[in-house]
Design a protein around this motif. Sequence first.
Motif, PDB file in Angstrom:
ATOM      1  N   ARG A  28       0.849  -1.182   0.000  1.00  0.00           N
ATOM      2  CA  ARG A  28       0.000   0.000   0.000  1.00  0.00           C
ATOM      3  C   ARG A  28       0.890   1.239   0.000  1.00  0.00           C
ATOM      4  NH1 ARG A  28      -5.771  -0.040   1.898  1.00  0.00           N
ATOM      5  NH2 ARG A  28      -6.261   2.143   1.682  1.00  0.00           N
ATOM      6  N   GLY A  86       0.142   5.066   0.192  1.00  0.00           N
ATOM      7  CA  GLY A  86      -0.957   5.995   0.407  1.00  0.00           C
ATOM      8  C   GLY A  86      -2.261   5.224   0.366  1.00  0.00           C
ATOM      9  N   ALA A  87      -3.185   5.655  -0.467  1.00  0.00           N
ATOM     10  CA  ALA A  87      -4.466   4.970  -0.597  1.00  0.00           C
ATOM     11  C   ALA A  87      -4.457   3.934  -1.719  1.00  0.00           C
ATOM     12  CB  ALA A  87      -5.562   5.999  -0.860  1.00  0.00           C
ATOM     13  N   LYS A  88      -3.336   3.809  -2.395  1.00  0.00           N
ATOM     14  CA  LYS A  88      -3.273   2.967  -3.585  1.00  0.00           C
ATOM     15  C   LYS A  88      -2.529   1.657  -3.310  1.00  0.00           C
ATOM     16  CE  LYS A  88      -2.168   3.606  -8.428  1.00  0.00           C
ATOM     17  NZ  LYS A  88      -1.660   4.537  -9.415  1.00  0.00           N
TER      18      LYS A  88
END
Length: 73
Positions: free
Chosen positions: A48, A50-52
């Motif tokens: 992961r 960040g949010a990705k």
Amino acid sequence: MPKTTAPAGPATLAPFAVDRKEAARLICVSVRMLQELTHPNGPIRSKRVGAKHVYPIAELQRFLDVSTETAGE
């Protein structure tokens, strides 16, 4: 006197990790199948950032190596 040539352009590095869509394309499965292979304790591990979610190229290669070994048994 020998000629030396400079590289044509800046060296490009291969990516260390790719997003879901590219990872699925690289191992020839759908994005949905990739999610199933990843979640929650599947044979493919993602990271992961960040949010990705990203998929290390080495992890995709490991999965393919293991998959082809077990398919031949």
